[in-house]
Design a protein around this motif. Structure first.
Motif, PDB file in Angstrom:
ATOM      1  N   ASP A 120     -24.231  59.316  36.765  1.00  0.00           N
ATOM      2  CA  ASP A 120     -25.595  60.678  37.221  1.00  0.00           C
ATOM      3  C   ASP A 120     -26.213  59.882  38.326  1.00  0.00           C
ATOM      4  O   ASP A 120     -27.108  60.301  38.572  1.00  0.00           O
ATOM      5  N   GLU A 121     -27.165  58.738  38.316  1.00  0.00           N
ATOM      6  CA  GLU A 121     -27.422  58.095  38.911  1.00  0.00           C
ATOM      7  C   GLU A 121     -27.612  58.372  39.944  1.00  0.00           C
ATOM      8  O   GLU A 121     -28.322  58.986  40.745  1.00  0.00           O
ATOM      9  N   ASP A 122     -26.342  57.818  41.401  1.00  0.00           N
ATOM     10  CA  ASP A 122     -26.179  58.469  42.442  1.00  0.00           C
ATOM     11  C   ASP A 122     -25.337  59.389  42.654  1.00  0.00           C
ATOM     12  O   ASP A 122     -25.053  59.287  44.100  1.00  0.00           O
ATOM     13  N   LEU A 145     -14.638  73.535  38.886  1.00  0.00           N
ATOM     14  CA  LEU A 145     -14.464  73.783  37.888  1.00  0.00           C
ATOM     15  C   LEU A 145     -15.881  74.068  36.467  1.00  0.00           C
ATOM     16  O   LEU A 145     -16.815  74.199  36.864  1.00  0.00           O
ATOM     17  N   SER A 146     -15.792  72.280  36.493  1.00  0.00           N
ATOM     18  CA  SER A 146     -16.640  72.185  35.940  1.00  0.00           C
ATOM     19  C   SER A 146     -16.658  70.560  35.713  1.00  0.00           C
ATOM     20  O   SER A 146     -16.144  69.296  36.247  1.00  0.00           O
ATOM     21  N   VAL A 147     -18.143  70.346  34.652  1.00  0.00           N
ATOM     22  CA  VAL A 147     -18.791  68.469  34.720  1.00  0.00           C
ATOM     23  C   VAL A 147     -19.424  69.423  33.281  1.00  0.00           C
ATOM     24  O   VAL A 147     -19.930  69.953  32.633  1.00  0.00           O
ATOM     25  N   PHE A 200     -22.278  74.398  35.089  1.00  0.00           N
ATOM     26  CA  PHE A 200     -23.004  73.769  35.599  1.00  0.00           C
ATOM     27  C   PHE A 200     -23.503  72.572  33.530  1.00  0.00           C
ATOM     28  O   PHE A 200     -23.127  73.048  33.083  1.00  0.00           O
ATOM     29  N   GLU A 201     -24.671  71.477  33.705  1.00  0.00           N
ATOM     30  CA  GLU A 201     -24.891  70.239  32.909  1.00  0.00           C
ATOM     31  C   GLU A 201     -26.295  70.391  33.409  1.00  0.00           C
ATOM     32  O   GLU A 201     -26.773  69.808  34.159  1.00  0.00           O
ATOM     33  N   THR A 202     -26.732  70.684  32.394  1.00  0.00           N
ATOM     34  CA  THR A 202     -28.324  69.990  32.678  1.00  0.00           C
ATOM     35  C   THR A 202     -28.883  68.608  31.660  1.00  0.00           C
ATOM     36  O   THR A 202     -28.203  68.701  30.498  1.00  0.00           O
ATOM     37  N   VAL A 203     -29.046  68.353  32.046  1.00  0.00           N
ATOM     38  CA  VAL A 203     -30.126  67.007  31.257  1.00  0.00           C
ATOM     39  C   VAL A 203     -31.426  66.027  31.240  1.00  0.00           C
ATOM     40  O   VAL A 203     -32.166  66.425  32.457  1.00  0.00           O
ATOM     41  N   ILE A 211     -30.141  68.896  36.521  1.00  0.00           N
ATOM     42  CA  ILE A 211     -29.179  70.547  36.882  1.00  0.00           C
ATOM     43  C   ILE A 211     -27.808  69.402  37.170  1.00  0.00           C
ATOM     44  O   ILE A 211     -27.818  68.873  39.143  1.00  0.00           O
ATOM     45  N   TYR A 212     -26.218  69.727  36.863  1.00  0.00           N
ATOM     46  CA  TYR A 212     -24.916  69.345  37.572  1.00  0.00           C
ATOM     47  C   TYR A 212     -24.779  70.384  37.952  1.00  0.00           C
ATOM     48  O   TYR A 212     -24.009  71.259  36.899  1.00  0.00           O
TER      49      TYR A 212
END
Length: 232
Positions: free
Chosen positions: A76-78, A51-53, A7-10, A14-15
């Motif tokens: 990332d918006e939509d 597996l990865s973002v 996952f990735e946090t911005v 969270i994505y």
């Protein structure tokens, strides 16, 4: 959804990629003093057992997967898919943005690290690639270097590759550190404000956690210790 992976946090978003449903999912999260609240904002189907973002923090996401050679670039918006581009062999370890446009991708099948220019989102291109230790896995970026463990098989010694990414378009392998691990997989960094350490876990017995110290101002990397957590 099923089988969430990396996952990735911005900010408060969270994505997360879910291998069981082949989806990239976007959540909002709110952290209270005694609780955590989250809500699903959107999701999109992606290919190849993701597996990865990774996010470039400027509106662009990249997704790689275990069963595909494709690198998918996504707004990332939509969560609309911008492009799908084959890079290297089938089976990527992870991807990681370095700056706004340069993406690092581990090719686990061919034992390579690719540097991909994503300035033109519709047609990303390979800037260069280098050979790595066997089956490169997670990418840990610290300053002008990235560190990649090798996901070796049972009983086969793993290595931690130290790669200079001062110019992210042309990474340079500076050294490979022999670890006590077999199946070097996930990494975690820690800094006390002066020194930085990388912890590397193993997938197979003896299930060690190795610690490597990153020495500031020098390319030297020093193996410190191992901790045996449990054994079969």
């Amino acid at each position: 959804s099923a089988n969430p992976k990396m996952f990735e946090t911005v900010g408060n978003t969270i994505y997360v990629v879910c291998a069981g449903t082949n989806t990239l999912e976007k959540y909002s999260i709110s952290l209270g003093k005694t609780s955590v609240e989250s809500s699903l904002i959107n999701s999109v189907v992606v290919s190849g057992t993701p597996l990865s973002v990774s996010s470039n923090k400027y509106g662009l996401l990249a997704v790689t997967g275990l069963d595909t050679s494709n690198v998918q670039l996504i707004k990332d918006e939509d969560l609309s898919i911008i492009s799908t581009t084959p890079i290297g062999g089938i089976g990527h370890g992870t991807c990681k943005f370095v700056g706004n446009t340069q993406l690092l991708v581990t090719d686990s099948t061919n034992d390579r690290l690719y540097s991909v220019n994503c300035e033109d989102n519709l047609t990303p291109t390979v800037s260069s690639f280098i050979a790595t230790s066997t089956n490169p896995e997670q990418i840990e970026v610290i300053g002008n270097y990235c560190y990649i463990p090798s996901l070796t098989s049972v009983g086969v010694q793993a290595y931690l590759d130290c790669i200079n990414i001062s110019d992210a378009k042309t990474p340079i392998l500076e050294e490979s550190i022999a670890l006590t691990l077999t199946g070097g997989g996930f990494t975690a960094p820690y800094t006390n404000g002066k020194d930085t350490y990388i912890y590397i876990s193993g997938h197979f017995a003896p299930y060690n956690i190795d610690t490597v110290k990153v020495i500031s101002g020098d390319i030297e990397r020093t193996y410190l210790n191992k901790v045996t957590t449990y054994s079969e």
